[in-house]
Design a protein around this motif. Structure first.
Motif, PDB file in Angstrom:
ATOM      1  N   GLU A  42      -9.085   1.196  -5.898  1.00 49.17           N
ATOM      2  CA  GLU A  42      -8.781   2.368  -5.359  1.00 49.17           C
ATOM      3  C   GLU A  42      -7.492   3.370  -5.580  1.00 49.17           C
ATOM      4  O   GLU A  42      -7.790   4.029  -5.421  1.00 49.17           O
ATOM      5  CB  GLU A  42      -8.075   1.020  -3.779  1.00 49.17           C
ATOM      6  CG  GLU A  42      -8.507   2.464  -2.369  1.00 49.17           C
ATOM      7  CD  GLU A  42      -9.533   2.860  -2.601  1.00 49.17           C
ATOM      8  OE1 GLU A  42      -9.439   4.063  -2.102  1.00 49.17           O
ATOM      9  OE2 GLU A  42     -10.761   2.442  -3.109  1.00 49.17           O
ATOM     10  N   PHE A  43      -6.378   2.153  -6.730  1.00 49.97           N
ATOM     11  CA  PHE A  43      -5.370   3.222  -7.444  1.00 49.97           C
ATOM     12  C   PHE A  43      -6.406   3.702  -8.292  1.00 49.97           C
ATOM     13  O   PHE A  43      -5.539   5.022  -8.158  1.00 49.97           O
ATOM     14  CB  PHE A  43      -4.443   2.072  -8.010  1.00 49.97           C
ATOM     15  CG  PHE A  43      -3.702   1.579  -8.469  1.00 49.97           C
ATOM     16  CD1 PHE A  43      -2.511   2.110  -7.695  1.00 49.97           C
ATOM     17  CD2 PHE A  43      -2.853   2.765  -9.441  1.00 49.97           C
ATOM     18  CE1 PHE A  43      -0.970   3.169  -8.749  1.00 49.97           C
ATOM     19  CE2 PHE A  43      -2.089   3.050 -10.398  1.00 49.97           C
ATOM     20  CZ  PHE A  43      -0.514   3.555  -9.209  1.00 49.97           C
ATOM     21  N   ARG A  87      -7.596   7.187  -6.840  1.00 50.19           N
ATOM     22  CA  ARG A  87      -6.355   8.069  -5.666  1.00 50.19           C
ATOM     23  C   ARG A  87      -6.485   8.496  -6.969  1.00 50.19           C
ATOM     24  O   ARG A  87      -5.512   9.447  -7.039  1.00 50.19           O
ATOM     25  CB  ARG A  87      -5.775   7.268  -5.438  1.00 50.19           C
ATOM     26  CG  ARG A  87      -5.782   7.698  -4.260  1.00 50.19           C
ATOM     27  CD  ARG A  87      -4.484   7.275  -2.918  1.00 50.19           C
ATOM     28  NE  ARG A  87      -4.542   5.285  -2.311  1.00 50.19           N
ATOM     29  CZ  ARG A  87      -4.146   5.054  -2.924  1.00 50.19           C
ATOM     30  NH1 ARG A  87      -2.560   4.704  -3.984  1.00 50.19           N
ATOM     31  NH2 ARG A  87      -3.973   3.671  -2.752  1.00 50.19           N
ATOM     32  N   PRO A  89       0.418  -1.619  -0.060  1.00 49.38           N
ATOM     33  CA  PRO A  89      -0.150  -0.194  -0.134  1.00 49.38           C
ATOM     34  C   PRO A  89       0.761   1.349   0.094  1.00 49.38           C
ATOM     35  O   PRO A  89       0.598   2.293  -0.576  1.00 49.38           O
ATOM     36  CB  PRO A  89      -0.827  -0.299   1.183  1.00 49.38           C
ATOM     37  CG  PRO A  89      -0.973  -1.530   1.346  1.00 49.38           C
ATOM     38  CD  PRO A  89       0.148  -2.666   1.257  1.00 49.38           C
ATOM     39  N   ALA A  90       1.869   0.779   0.579  1.00 44.53           N
ATOM     40  CA  ALA A  90       2.705   2.399   0.787  1.00 44.53           C
ATOM     41  C   ALA A  90       3.471   2.948  -0.535  1.00 44.53           C
ATOM     42  O   ALA A  90       4.273   4.015  -1.270  1.00 44.53           O
ATOM     43  CB  ALA A  90       3.994   2.466   1.716  1.00 44.53           C
ATOM     44  N   GLU A  91       4.099   1.475  -1.298  1.00 45.69           N
ATOM     45  CA  GLU A  91       4.333   1.728  -2.348  1.00 45.69           C
ATOM     46  C   GLU A  91       3.730   2.379  -3.436  1.00 45.69           C
ATOM     47  O   GLU A  91       3.258   3.303  -3.834  1.00 45.69           O
ATOM     48  CB  GLU A  91       4.985   0.201  -2.711  1.00 45.69           C
ATOM     49  CG  GLU A  91       5.992   0.303  -2.415  1.00 45.69           C
ATOM     50  CD  GLU A  91       6.853  -1.019  -2.310  1.00 45.69           C
ATOM     51  OE1 GLU A  91       8.025  -1.956  -2.324  1.00 45.69           O
ATOM     52  OE2 GLU A  91       5.869  -1.996  -2.668  1.00 45.69           O
ATOM     53  N   ARG A  92       2.458   1.635  -3.602  1.00 45.93           N
ATOM     54  CA  ARG A  92       1.616   2.265  -4.535  1.00 45.93           C
ATOM     55  C   ARG A  92       1.675   3.800  -4.451  1.00 45.93           C
ATOM     56  O   ARG A  92       1.173   4.452  -4.939  1.00 45.93           O
ATOM     57  CB  ARG A  92      -0.106   1.757  -3.793  1.00 45.93           C
ATOM     58  CG  ARG A  92      -0.326  -0.058  -4.728  1.00 45.93           C
ATOM     59  CD  ARG A  92      -1.598  -0.283  -4.235  1.00 45.93           C
ATOM     60  NE  ARG A  92      -1.296  -1.872  -4.261  1.00 45.93           N
ATOM     61  CZ  ARG A  92      -2.303  -2.696  -5.043  1.00 45.93           C
ATOM     62  NH1 ARG A  92      -3.110  -2.587  -5.209  1.00 45.93           N
ATOM     63  NH2 ARG A  92      -2.059  -3.798  -5.747  1.00 45.93           N
ATOM     64  N   GLU A  93       1.331   3.957  -3.276  1.00 48.00           N
ATOM     65  CA  GLU A  93       0.643   5.414  -3.340  1.00 48.00           C
ATOM     66  C   GLU A  93       1.736   6.230  -3.325  1.00 48.00           C
ATOM     67  O   GLU A  93       1.695   7.403  -5.091  1.00 48.00           O
ATOM     68  CB  GLU A  93       0.628   5.963  -1.269  1.00 48.00           C
ATOM     69  CG  GLU A  93      -0.367   7.646  -1.249  1.00 48.00           C
ATOM     70  CD  GLU A  93      -0.714   7.708   0.359  1.00 48.00           C
ATOM     71  OE1 GLU A  93      -0.970   6.351   1.189  1.00 48.00           O
ATOM     72  OE2 GLU A  93      -0.071   8.754   0.810  1.00 48.00           O
ATOM     73  N   HIS A  94       3.266   6.019  -3.235  1.00 47.23           N
ATOM     74  CA  HIS A  94       4.662   7.173  -3.953  1.00 47.23           C
ATOM     75  C   HIS A  94       4.329   6.863  -5.084  1.00 47.23           C
ATOM     76  O   HIS A  94       4.171   7.884  -6.109  1.00 47.23           O
ATOM     77  CB  HIS A  94       5.574   5.784  -3.636  1.00 47.23           C
ATOM     78  CG  HIS A  94       6.902   6.622  -3.693  1.00 47.23           C
ATOM     79  ND1 HIS A  94       7.773   6.373  -3.632  1.00 47.23           N
ATOM     80  CD2 HIS A  94       6.692   8.011  -4.536  1.00 47.23           C
ATOM     81  CE1 HIS A  94       8.946   6.884  -4.196  1.00 47.23           C
ATOM     82  NE2 HIS A  94       8.506   7.321  -4.532  1.00 47.23           N
ATOM     83  N   THR A  95       3.822   5.815  -6.041  1.00 49.08           N
ATOM     84  CA  THR A  95       3.856   5.603  -7.802  1.00 49.08           C
ATOM     85  C   THR A  95       2.954   6.031  -7.891  1.00 49.08           C
ATOM     86  O   THR A  95       2.758   7.196  -8.549  1.00 49.08           O
ATOM     87  CB  THR A  95       2.926   3.896  -7.944  1.00 49.08           C
ATOM     88  OG1 THR A  95       4.314   3.351  -7.592  1.00 49.08           O
ATOM     89  CG2 THR A  95       3.092   3.611  -9.303  1.00 49.08           C
ATOM     90  N   THR A  96       1.036   6.187  -7.035  1.00 52.65           N
ATOM     91  CA  THR A  96       0.684   7.496  -8.063  1.00 52.65           C
ATOM     92  C   THR A  96       0.618   8.576  -7.742  1.00 52.65           C
ATOM     93  O   THR A  96       0.334   9.716  -8.426  1.00 52.65           O
ATOM     94  CB  THR A  96      -0.666   7.439  -6.436  1.00 52.65           C
ATOM     95  OG1 THR A  96      -0.614   6.328  -5.817  1.00 52.65           O
ATOM     96  CG2 THR A  96      -2.563   7.482  -6.876  1.00 52.65           C
ATOM     97  N   ASN A  97       1.434   8.765  -6.576  1.00 49.28           N
ATOM     98  CA  ASN A  97       2.415  10.103  -6.750  1.00 49.28           C
ATOM     99  C   ASN A  97       2.654  10.983  -7.667  1.00 49.28           C
ATOM    100  O   ASN A  97       2.888  11.629  -8.744  1.00 49.28           O
ATOM    101  CB  ASN A  97       2.643  10.753  -5.233  1.00 49.28           C
ATOM    102  CG  ASN A  97       1.585  10.896  -4.634  1.00 49.28           C
ATOM    103  OD1 ASN A  97       0.788  10.055  -4.005  1.00 49.28           O
ATOM    104  ND2 ASN A  97       2.311  10.277  -3.075  1.00 49.28           N
TER     105      ASN A  97
END
Ligand SMILES: Nc1ncnc2c1ncn2[C@@H]1O[C@H](COP(=O)(O)OP(=O)(O)O)[C@@H](O)[C@H]1O
Ligand SMILES: [Mg+2]
Lengths: 246, 410
Positions: free
Chosen positions: A207-208, A211, A180-188
């Motif tokens: 979810e991805f 975002r 999940p943390a990696e996903r957030e970084h990727t979205t950003n």
């Protein structure tokens, strides 16, 4: 908004099977777009066509202000024209350092003789360091890419894409296998990139996609089923039937 | 802030030093200039070995670094030998013809000399005419240029045709074998203009140096071969050391990815294929004057396969590995096939190494491939201890030429 890529009426048949069926797709200059759709909908094949890996049986793929047809160009020409691509599986050069991977991707002359005589400038080195910073791999620069964790490889590949300074970025399932943390970084990373260029993201994870907060195109059986905001397409009965409902 | 070439490639300096010491040592121990411990024929063997090391570097560039398993580089080696052989044989024969007619009352006309040369050289294949391809044979400069031009051009045309149709992997290897076979079959014909299966001979005699003994000539060729090997090593290290090396190693492991980075993969392959063909040709041009004879059997497809075996045993993807492989295997091979290795009597059967050497080589090749993919060069890695890429046994790329995980452990 002016159109950067205009795909119209393309079809591809593999051994009698229509993987892409009269598909049309447009994207503007600094736009973020998500593509969703069930497995086998033709999302990867669509990217193959835009990047020159697969030739469509019919249709047009028009690029940029000068309306150039990408269909007549080779993969490397299309890449030089400004289309960058991230594959479903992370594909980095495992036997080479993170630094060399990024340096190879850095936007520069690509001819054999230019590359042979290339001398690394301090400026290029700084660019690589800045990119590594952005993708969170500064500490890994001298390591071989093969030693990286799966998520880090994905970022390295995104970093290589950014290094190419493409005008259009095609990203195939970037979040697969990420925490999940990696996903957030990727979205950003992707949202940041989309401020200055067009970015197309194929992703399964709703979810991805939520975002990413962008326009969504739904593929089904090789054509576009619906297009609009995420709330708009998820309310569409056909989309629910073929994709969400299962 | 950029470190020097040698600082970035420490193995280069070590290699050149070892080569220099070796060459000096052989010279001091030689029959021609030293204390006569090493015979002239041994000096020639060592000089030839250096040429084989040079073509192994070419093979390593094209296969170990760029992933193209060419099984045709000995064709370029042989062509280089033929090109220099034509000049050597022509000029040498001319000297013989001129001296044979020296006592005649009338000096021979140029036409008579040409006829004499034609009969001398082509009598064995039932001809007396000098074929058109020998047009430049009286010019050392022209034939030296052809050493580079003919193999270079052949590689360029062949590579262009093969790479642009995206022939890769096993199919490309087969195609290069076909090219080699076609060339050797062509040269076997008497009317190829290169004396058919007789080939070119007497190449050890340098025109204009009739009074220099072979013991000295062999030393000069040893020096020339060592110099060529050193230059070839430096060139190869320079090519693979920078960004170009990055790109071709990328092509080896995953050429589609390199394409999507915007590199014209075919152009790079063509460049590497042609440059290595030229290196191979230069190695051949130095080899055959030391061997004294070249014939089409030298170009047989099997020779190019041996080359791949040497590089594999030495350790592909590292330049010194290729050199070690070529030197080690070819010297051991000379020892075994030269009858020096003692036979092993088993009572019911006697193992004669002349016959069994190839079997041993084949088994070693299989063993290296299975158990020590990094080859002999891998021993040097025991000194350094870097982590291996974590591929859990998978290859480093999807392509057939790509590195396997075990090869990259450094
Ligand atoms: N090279 C190919 N040969 C044959 N069939 C293919 C090929 N590439 C894709 N397909 C087929 O085309 C369809 C679409 O595939 P793909 O674009 O990978 O779907 P997605 O990425 O949306 O899951 C699938 O049914 C797949 O089996
Ligand atoms: Mg897919």
């Amino acid at each position: 908004m002016s159109t950067l890529l205009e795909v119209s009426g393309i079809s591809v048949t593999f051994d009698g099977f229509r993987a892409i069926n009269n598909l049309s797709f447009n994207i503007g200059n600094a736009e973020l777009r998500a593509i969703i759709g069930p497995n086998g909908a033709g999302k990867t094949t669509f990217m193959d066509i835009v990047t020159g890996k697969t030739r469509p049986d019919e249709g047009r793929v028009i690029w940029g202000e000068k309306n150039i047809s990408l269909l007549k160009m080779s993969e490397s020409q299309i890449a030089r024209a400004g289309v960058g691509r991230k594959f479903q599986r992370p594909t980095v050069f495992e036997d080479q350092s993170v630094f060399d991977n990024l340096l190879m991707a850095l936007k520069k002359e690509r001819g054999p003789f230019d590359v042979l005589l290339y001398r690394r400038s301090a400026q290029d080195r700084d660019k690589v360091h800045a990119l590594a910073d952005e993708i969170g791999l500064s500490a890994e620069l001298p390591r071989k890419a093969g030693e990286l964790a799966h998520g880090q490889k994905q970022w390295l590949e995104i970093g290589m894409l950014l290094a190419q300074e493409p005008r259009l970025l095609l990203v195939d399932e970037p979040a697969a296998g990420m925490s999940p943390a990696e996903r957030e970084h990727t979205t950003n990373l992707l949202k940041e990139a989309a401020k200055t260029r067009a970015v197309v993201v194929v992703e399964h994870d709703m979810e991805f996609v939520r975002r990413l907060d962008c326009k969504v195109t739904v593929f089904h059986e090789g054509s576009v089923l619906a297009e609009g905001s995420l709330d708009h397409v998820t309310a569409n009965q056909e989309v629910i039937d073929v994709y969400l409902g299962r | 802030m950029e470190r020097s070439f040698f600082a970035r490639n420490p193995s280069t300096l070590i290699f050149i030093t070892i080569l220099a010491v070796f060459t000096l040592g052989v010279t001091l121990l030689s029959e021609g200039l030293g204390v006569d411990v090493i015979s002239t024929s041994m000096v020639k063997t060592l000089g030839k070995t250096l040429c084989l090391c040079l073509i192994a570097i070419a093979m390593d560039l094209v296969w170990g670094y760029c992933g193209i398993l060419s099984l045709g580089h000995f064709a370029f080696f042989g062509l280089g030998g033929y090109m220099i052989g034509m000049w050597l044989m022509y000029e040498r024969t001319k000297a013989i013809v001129v001296s044979a007619t020296a006592g005649a009352p009338l000096p021979p006309t140029p036409q008579e000399i040409r006829d004499g040369i034609g009969t001398q050289i082509f009598g064995v294949v039932g001809g007396a005419e000098i074929p058109p391809i020998w047009y430049f044979a009286d010019s050392l400069f022209a034939q030296l240029a052809l050493v580079v031009l003919i193999p270079g051009l052949l590689a360029l045309v062949f590579g262009w045709l093969a790479f642009r149709s995206r022939v890769t992997g096993v199919y490309l290897s087969i195609l290069t074998q076909a090219m080699t076979l076609a060339l050797s079959l062509y040269l076997f014909q008497n009317d190829s203009g290169l004396r058919g299966n007789n080939g070119l001979s007497g190449l050890q005699n340098l025109p204009g140096a009739e009074n220099v003994p072979q013991s000295l000539i062999s030393i000069y060729f040893l020096w020339a071969s060592a110099a060529a090997l050193a230059l070839g090593y430096l060139l190869a290290a320079w090519i693979v050391g920078g960004k170009f090396g990055s790109v071709i190693r990328g092509i080896r492991d995953d050429e589609a990815r390199v394409r999507f980075l915007g590199y014209h993969v075919e152009g790079y392959k063509l460049f590497v294929f042609t440059v290595t063909a030229i290196i191979a040709a230069i190695a051949g041009a130095l080899y055959y004057p030391q061997a004294g004879i070249i014939n089409p059997a030298e170009i047989a497809p099997i020779a190019s396969i041996y080359l791949a075996v040497w590089v594999a045993i030495g350790g592909r993807g590292r330049l010194y590995g290729a050199v070690i492989g070529a030197a080690f295997v070819s010297l051991v091979s000379t020892w075994f096939t030269g009858g020096q290795a003692p036979d092993i009597p088993l009572g019911f059967y006697t193992v004669k190494w002349v016959d069994w050497w190839l079997v041993l080589l084949g088994l070693s090749f299989v063993a290296v491939t299975l158990f020590a993919p990094k080859g002999i060069g891998g021993l040097f890695d025991m000194l350094s201890g870097r982590l291996a890429p974590q591929r859990h046994g998978a290859d480093l790329g999807p392509d057939q030429g790509s590195f396997r995980e075990k090869e990259a452990e450094q």
